[in-house]
Each structure stands twice: as C-alpha cells, then as structure tokens.
Write an enzyme that holds these catalytic residues in place. Structure first.
Site, PDB file in Angstrom:
ATOM      1  N   THR A   2       0.654  -1.201  -0.065  1.00 57.62           N
ATOM      2  CA  THR A   2      -0.047   0.052  -0.014  1.00 57.62           C
ATOM      3  C   THR A   2       0.742   1.131   0.044  1.00 57.62           C
ATOM      4  O   THR A   2       1.992   1.255   0.683  1.00 57.62           O
ATOM      5  CB  THR A   2      -0.894  -0.061   1.197  1.00 57.62           C
ATOM      6  OG1 THR A   2      -1.790   1.098   1.229  1.00 57.62           O
ATOM      7  CG2 THR A   2      -0.215   0.026   2.658  1.00 57.62           C
ATOM      8  N   ASN A   3       0.470   2.253  -0.702  1.00 63.09           N
ATOM      9  CA  ASN A   3       1.175   3.573  -0.917  1.00 63.09           C
ATOM     10  C   ASN A   3       2.564   3.445  -1.071  1.00 63.09           C
ATOM     11  O   ASN A   3       3.432   4.441  -0.859  1.00 63.09           O
ATOM     12  CB  ASN A   3       1.037   4.248   0.511  1.00 63.09           C
ATOM     13  CG  ASN A   3      -0.482   4.519   0.744  1.00 63.09           C
ATOM     14  OD1 ASN A   3      -1.046   5.418   0.252  1.00 63.09           O
ATOM     15  ND2 ASN A   3      -1.089   3.666   1.566  1.00 63.09           N
ATOM     16  N   GLY A   4       3.091   2.308  -1.946  1.00 64.74           N
ATOM     17  CA  GLY A   4       4.317   2.297  -2.547  1.00 64.74           C
ATOM     18  C   GLY A   4       4.528   2.939  -3.586  1.00 64.74           C
ATOM     19  O   GLY A   4       5.908   3.159  -4.343  1.00 64.74           O
ATOM     20  N   ASP A  26      -7.322  -1.529  -7.558  1.00 66.59           N
ATOM     21  CA  ASP A  26      -8.196  -0.838  -6.714  1.00 66.59           C
ATOM     22  C   ASP A  26      -9.665  -0.592  -7.400  1.00 66.59           C
ATOM     23  O   ASP A  26     -10.560  -0.496  -6.501  1.00 66.59           O
ATOM     24  CB  ASP A  26      -7.632   0.251  -6.398  1.00 66.59           C
ATOM     25  CG  ASP A  26      -6.345   0.246  -5.515  1.00 66.59           C
ATOM     26  OD1 ASP A  26      -6.300  -0.613  -4.912  1.00 66.59           O
ATOM     27  OD2 ASP A  26      -5.736   1.402  -5.232  1.00 66.59           O
ATOM     28  N   ASP A  46      -7.650  -6.320   2.659  1.00 61.83           N
ATOM     29  CA  ASP A  46      -6.266  -6.466   2.250  1.00 61.83           C
ATOM     30  C   ASP A  46      -6.104  -8.277   1.986  1.00 61.83           C
ATOM     31  O   ASP A  46      -5.278  -8.869   2.192  1.00 61.83           O
ATOM     32  CB  ASP A  46      -4.980  -6.115   2.990  1.00 61.83           C
ATOM     33  CG  ASP A  46      -4.791  -4.738   3.162  1.00 61.83           C
ATOM     34  OD1 ASP A  46      -5.865  -4.107   2.844  1.00 61.83           O
ATOM     35  OD2 ASP A  46      -3.790  -4.242   3.568  1.00 61.83           O
ATOM     36  N   VAL A 128      -6.782  10.094   1.860  1.00 64.71           N
ATOM     37  CA  VAL A 128      -8.549   9.788   2.317  1.00 64.71           C
ATOM     38  C   VAL A 128      -8.912   8.741   1.665  1.00 64.71           C
ATOM     39  O   VAL A 128      -9.123   8.549   0.561  1.00 64.71           O
ATOM     40  CB  VAL A 128      -9.190  11.239   1.979  1.00 64.71           C
ATOM     41  CG1 VAL A 128     -10.545  11.078   2.383  1.00 64.71           C
ATOM     42  CG2 VAL A 128      -8.463  12.485   2.581  1.00 64.71           C
TER      43      VAL A 128
END
Length: 189
Positions: A2-4, A26, A46, A128
């Site tokens: 996530t967020n990589g 996603d 996840d 968010v």
C-alpha cells in the site's frame, strides 16, 4: 504494498508507452457491505476475497482478445493515440496481483515497489479513504497483512524485480521503461 507508488508509476508508463492501458486492482474492490471484519472489527480489505478478481480477470481476458477494441470501449481511444503497431501494452497494478495465481501467470515482467514501514505509514495517513481507516487500522491490520501477503508472494512467485519506492518517481519510471522497451524490441521483430 500500500502507498508504495504503484499508481504513479503505472500512470507514468501509460503516458509514455504507445498503445498502453492500466488496469488497476483498486477498481475491483467489493462493496464495503460484503467485506468481513476481523476479531478487532477491522474490515479485511487486504485479502483476495475483498476483490472481484473474476471481474478483473475477465477485463484482462477481454483486453487480450482485442486490446484496441477494449481500450476504445472503455473510453481510452482519446487518451491513447493508437499507432500502427501490433504491439499493445497492458500494465496491471495492484497490491495483491502477485498473490492471485491465474493472474500471475500472465505477466511478462513483475515489479514490486517497497518502502519502509515509517514511510508507508506516513503516506497512508496522508490519504483519504472511503470508508476512512479507523484508528489503529494500519498497525493492527494493514501492515501485518502486508507482511503476510508478501511472505506468500515471495514463496510462490519468481522473477520479481524489487524497486525502492523511496526513489524519485522519474528514476523508477526510467528504470522500468527501459526494461519494457527492451521487451517491446523483441516483440516487434
């Protein structure tokens, strides 16, 4: 992970590669109402069970059958100037794409962007989400599931190129683009 930086890299590649399209995992999440919660009350996003992998695979199959038609039907004809080439590029991005066996067999190249815990948590907290992450969600669910899913991935998948997601996006883009261009040279012959 996530967020990589998966989406940033994928969109950058799509902008630079002719006849290309991104399919993002996603976009295949199930409705929140059917995603179960664990014993701590955390929604279990996840896991592959939280995703419509059948729909994702169907879209990929449709793209494989007729890439130009698929892209046009999805409104990407204006995004991509189709060039006279029989080579189309599908970029599949997502946090569990390497954990889904049927999908994993389709890849020519696999890249995994990794970032340290602290940076991952900082990036995650700056986003968010709908629904929003409840307090303790990252440490109590997201990070432990990342470690679990990564372990499974490493035990079952070969040929993954691990990239440092803390590097500048331009550098990552340049690295991956060079690899893809080499594959395309072979394919276009």
């Amino acid at each position: 992970m996530t967020n990589g930086g998966k989406t940033t890299l994928s969109k950058g590649l799509q902008e630079l590669l002719r006849n290309s399209l991104v399919i993002s995992q996603d976009n295949f999440f199930k409705d929140d109402s059917v995603v179960p919660a664990d014993v701590n009350g955390f929604k279990q996003y996840d896991t592959l069970d939280a995703l419509h992998m059948d729909r994702m695979m169907a879209d990929i199959g449709s793209w494989q059958e007729d890439p130009q038609g698929f892209m046009t039907s999805r409104g990407h004809a204006e995004d991509t100037a189709f060039e006279p080439s029989n080579v189309f590029v599908l970029i599949v991005e997502g946090f569990l794409i390497f954990n889904h066996g049927p999908l994993n067999t389709l890849f020519n190249k696999r890249y995994f962007l990794q970032i340290p815990y602290k940076i991952c948590k900082e990036r995650r907290s700056s986003r968010v989400y709908v629904p929003p992450d409840p307090p303790g969600y990252f440490d109590g669910y997201v990070w432990p599931m990342y470690l679990k899913n990564r372990k499974v991935m490493e035990e079952t998948v070969n040929d993954i190129v691990f990239l440092d997601g803390t590097k500048k996006s331009e550098m990552l883009l340049s690295t991956v683009l060079a690899d893809i261009q080499e594959i395309l040279k072979v394919t276009e012959r």
